[in-house]
Design a protein around this motif. Structure first.
Motif, mmCIF file in Angstrom:
data_model
loop_
_atom_site.group_PDB
_atom_site.id
_atom_site.type_symbol
_atom_site.label_atom_id
_atom_site.label_comp_id
_atom_site.label_asym_id
_atom_site.label_seq_id
_atom_site.Cartn_x
_atom_site.Cartn_y
_atom_site.Cartn_z
ATOM 1 N N GLY A 1 8.156 -13.952 32.959
ATOM 2 C CA GLY A 1 8.369 -14.392 34.329
ATOM 3 C C GLY A 1 8.945 -15.790 34.435
ATOM 4 N N GLU A 2 9.250 -16.420 33.304
ATOM 5 C CA GLU A 2 9.855 -17.752 33.332
ATOM 6 C C GLU A 2 11.321 -17.626 33.720
ATOM 7 O OE1 GLU A 2 8.249 -20.638 32.862
ATOM 8 O OE2 GLU A 2 6.410 -19.501 32.623
ATOM 9 N N SER A 3 11.955 -18.735 34.037
ATOM 10 C CA SER A 3 13.361 -18.718 34.439
ATOM 11 C C SER A 3 14.241 -18.902 33.215
ATOM 12 C CB SER A 3 13.619 -19.820 35.462
ATOM 13 O OG SER A 3 13.275 -21.058 34.904
ATOM 14 N N GLY A 4 14.229 -17.933 32.336
ATOM 15 C CA GLY A 4 15.023 -18.034 31.125
ATOM 16 C C GLY A 4 15.440 -16.672 30.605
ATOM 17 N N PHE A 5 16.289 -16.710 29.605
ATOM 18 C CA PHE A 5 16.761 -15.515 28.927
ATOM 19 C C PHE A 5 16.214 -15.511 27.509
ATOM 20 C CE2 PHE A 5 20.044 -16.305 32.108
ATOM 21 C CZ PHE A 5 20.224 -15.041 32.638
ATOM 22 N N MET A 6 16.111 -14.343 26.930
ATOM 23 C CA MET A 6 15.691 -14.222 25.541
ATOM 24 C C MET A 6 16.948 -14.286 24.669
ATOM 25 S SD MET A 6 12.480 -14.080 25.889
ATOM 26 C CE MET A 6 11.773 -13.603 24.325
ATOM 27 N N ILE A 7 16.949 -15.200 23.690
ATOM 28 C CA ILE A 7 18.088 -15.343 22.792
ATOM 29 C C ILE A 7 17.612 -15.189 21.353
ATOM 30 C CG2 ILE A 7 19.499 -16.753 24.336
ATOM 31 C CD1 ILE A 7 18.544 -19.214 22.789
ATOM 32 N N LYS A 8 18.523 -14.751 20.501
ATOM 33 C CA LYS A 8 18.185 -14.504 19.100
ATOM 34 C C LYS A 8 18.128 -15.812 18.336
ATOM 35 C CE LYS A 8 19.541 -11.639 15.205
ATOM 36 N NZ LYS A 8 20.501 -10.670 14.712
ATOM 37 N N ARG A 9 17.057 -15.977 17.575
ATOM 38 C CA ARG A 9 16.866 -17.137 16.710
ATOM 39 C C ARG A 9 16.511 -16.647 15.319
ATOM 40 N NH1 ARG A 9 18.780 -21.282 19.607
ATOM 41 N NH2 ARG A 9 17.529 -21.860 21.379
ATOM 42 N N ASN A 10 16.632 -17.539 14.356
ATOM 43 C CA ASN A 10 16.267 -17.217 12.977
ATOM 44 C C ASN A 10 15.257 -18.249 12.520
ATOM 45 O OD1 ASN A 10 16.206 -16.991 10.116
ATOM 46 N ND2 ASN A 10 18.157 -15.907 10.214
ATOM 47 N N GLY A 11 14.112 -17.764 12.019
ATOM 48 C CA GLY A 11 13.068 -18.653 11.531
ATOM 49 C C GLY A 11 12.682 -18.299 10.103
ATOM 50 N N ARG A 12 11.668 -18.961 9.590
ATOM 51 C CA ARG A 12 11.275 -18.712 8.199
ATOM 52 C C ARG A 12 10.682 -17.332 7.988
ATOM 53 N NH1 ARG A 12 5.905 -22.466 7.532
ATOM 54 N NH2 ARG A 12 5.190 -22.142 9.652
ATOM 55 N N PHE A 13 10.252 -16.668 9.084
ATOM 56 C CA PHE A 13 9.708 -15.313 8.962
ATOM 57 C C PHE A 13 10.709 -14.250 9.413
ATOM 58 C CE2 PHE A 13 5.912 -18.030 9.639
ATOM 59 C CZ PHE A 13 5.345 -17.850 8.379
ATOM 60 N N GLY A 14 11.949 -14.628 9.597
ATOM 61 C CA GLY A 14 12.985 -13.662 9.983
ATOM 62 C C GLY A 14 13.518 -13.900 11.389
ATOM 63 N N ASP A 15 14.268 -12.927 11.879
ATOM 64 C CA ASP A 15 14.886 -13.026 13.201
ATOM 65 C C ASP A 15 13.863 -12.726 14.303
ATOM 66 O OD1 ASP A 15 17.303 -13.587 12.022
ATOM 67 O OD2 ASP A 15 18.018 -11.512 12.094
ATOM 68 N N PHE A 16 14.023 -13.412 15.433
ATOM 69 C CA PHE A 16 13.164 -13.173 16.584
ATOM 70 C C PHE A 16 13.906 -13.579 17.850
ATOM 71 C CE2 PHE A 16 12.473 -17.510 15.282
ATOM 72 C CZ PHE A 16 12.278 -18.230 16.459
ATOM 73 N N LEU A 17 13.379 -13.155 19.000
ATOM 74 C CA LEU A 17 13.926 -13.551 20.288
ATOM 75 C C LEU A 17 13.030 -14.638 20.873
ATOM 76 C CD1 LEU A 17 14.803 -10.089 21.874
ATOM 77 C CD2 LEU A 17 16.342 -11.672 20.721
ATOM 78 N N GLU A 18 13.658 -15.650 21.460
ATOM 79 C CA GLU A 18 12.921 -16.769 22.032
ATOM 80 C C GLU A 18 13.492 -17.063 23.411
ATOM 81 O OE1 GLU A 18 11.768 -20.878 20.088
ATOM 82 O OE2 GLU A 18 13.889 -20.862 20.662
ATOM 83 N N CYS A 19 12.645 -17.525 24.317
ATOM 84 C CA CYS A 19 13.061 -17.864 25.672
ATOM 85 C C CYS A 19 13.913 -19.135 25.655
ATOM 86 C CB CYS A 19 11.835 -18.055 26.569
ATOM 87 S SG CYS A 19 12.269 -18.398 28.288
ATOM 88 N N THR A 20 14.960 -19.157 26.493
ATOM 89 C CA THR A 20 15.808 -20.346 26.585
ATOM 90 C C THR A 20 15.066 -21.508 27.231
ATOM 91 O OG1 THR A 20 16.713 -19.509 28.668
ATOM 92 C CG2 THR A 20 18.002 -19.097 26.662
ATOM 93 N N SER A 21 13.911 -21.250 27.848
ATOM 94 C CA SER A 21 13.113 -22.312 28.472
ATOM 95 C C SER A 21 12.128 -22.954 27.505
ATOM 96 C CB SER A 21 12.345 -21.748 29.674
ATOM 97 O OG SER A 21 13.239 -21.323 30.656
#
Length: 165
Positions: A134-154
Motif C-alpha cells: 500500500g506504499e506509494s512505490g513500485f516493485m523493482i528487481k534488485r540483486n543481493g547476496r542471497f539472489g534476485d528479489f523485488l524491492e519497493c522504490t520507496s
C-alpha cells in the motif's frame, strides 16, 4: 470535448468529403486533418478556466498526440492507451523528466510541484508492479547476496520485498 474517439464520426472525422468541397479546399496542408486539427486547437486554447477531454479507450489520434507531446507515459492494455498514474497522489500521471546535471532521465509526477514524487528507475514502466504494502512505490528487481528479489522504490521507508526463485 466529446467525440474524441478514433472512428468514422470522431475527431478527426474520417468521412470522405464531397468531391465539390475538395475544389474549395487546398490539398497542400502540412498535417493530416489540418482543418480538424485547427478546430481542436481552438477548443483547447479558448476556454476560460479548463478544458475536459472525454476520450474512450479508442482515443482519437489528436488525444494520443497531445499525451505523447507532453511526455505522458502511455501504456496499452487490450489495445487501449492509458497513462501511468502517479501512485502517490493518484491523480497525476508519470512523465519522463531530464536531470541535466547528471545527464540522466527520471520519472516525475505531472502535478509537480504539488506532488514531488519521483522515481529514478525509468525501466519500471516496462514491468510496473505496485508495491503490495500500500506504499506509494513500485516493485523493482534488485540483486543481493542471497539472489534476485523485488524491492519497493520507496525503500528505506517501505521495506517490502519479494524473493524471486
Amino acid at each position: 470535448m466529446l467525440k474524441l474517439s478514433n472512428n468514422l464520426l470522431g475527431l478527426p472525422n474520417k468521412m470522405t468529403d464531397e468531391p465539390l468541397l475538395s475544389l474549395l479546399l487546398s490539398d497542400n496542408e502540412a498535417y493530416r486533418f489540418a482543418e480538424e486539427r485547427r478546430l481542436f486547437y481552438v477548443a483547447l486554447t479558448r476556454t476560460k478556466n479548463e478544458v475536459v477531454l472525454l476520450a474512450p479507450s479508442e482515443a482519437s489520434l489528436f488525444v494520443e498526440e497531445l499525451l505523447k507531446d507532453n511526455n505522458y507515459i502511455l501504456t496499452t492494455a487490450d489495445g487501449a492507451v492509458n497513462a501511468t498514474a502517479c501512485p502517490y497522489c493518484k491523480t497525476g500521471k508519470l512523465v519522463i523528466r531530464a536531470n541535466t546535471a547528471k545527464g540522466s532521465q527520471f520519472l516525475g509526477c505531472s502535478h509537480y510541484p504539488s506532488c514531488n514524487q519521483t522515481f529514478k528507475n525509468v525501466e519500471i514502466l516496462s514491468d510496473s508492479m505496485l508495491c503490495p504494502g500500500g506504499e506509494s512505490g513500485f516493485m523493482i528487481k534488485r540483486n543481493g547476496r542471497f539472489g534476485d528479489f523485488l524491492e519497493c522504490t520507496s525503500y528505506p521507508e517501505c521495506k517490502n520485498t519479494i524473493k524471486l526463485q
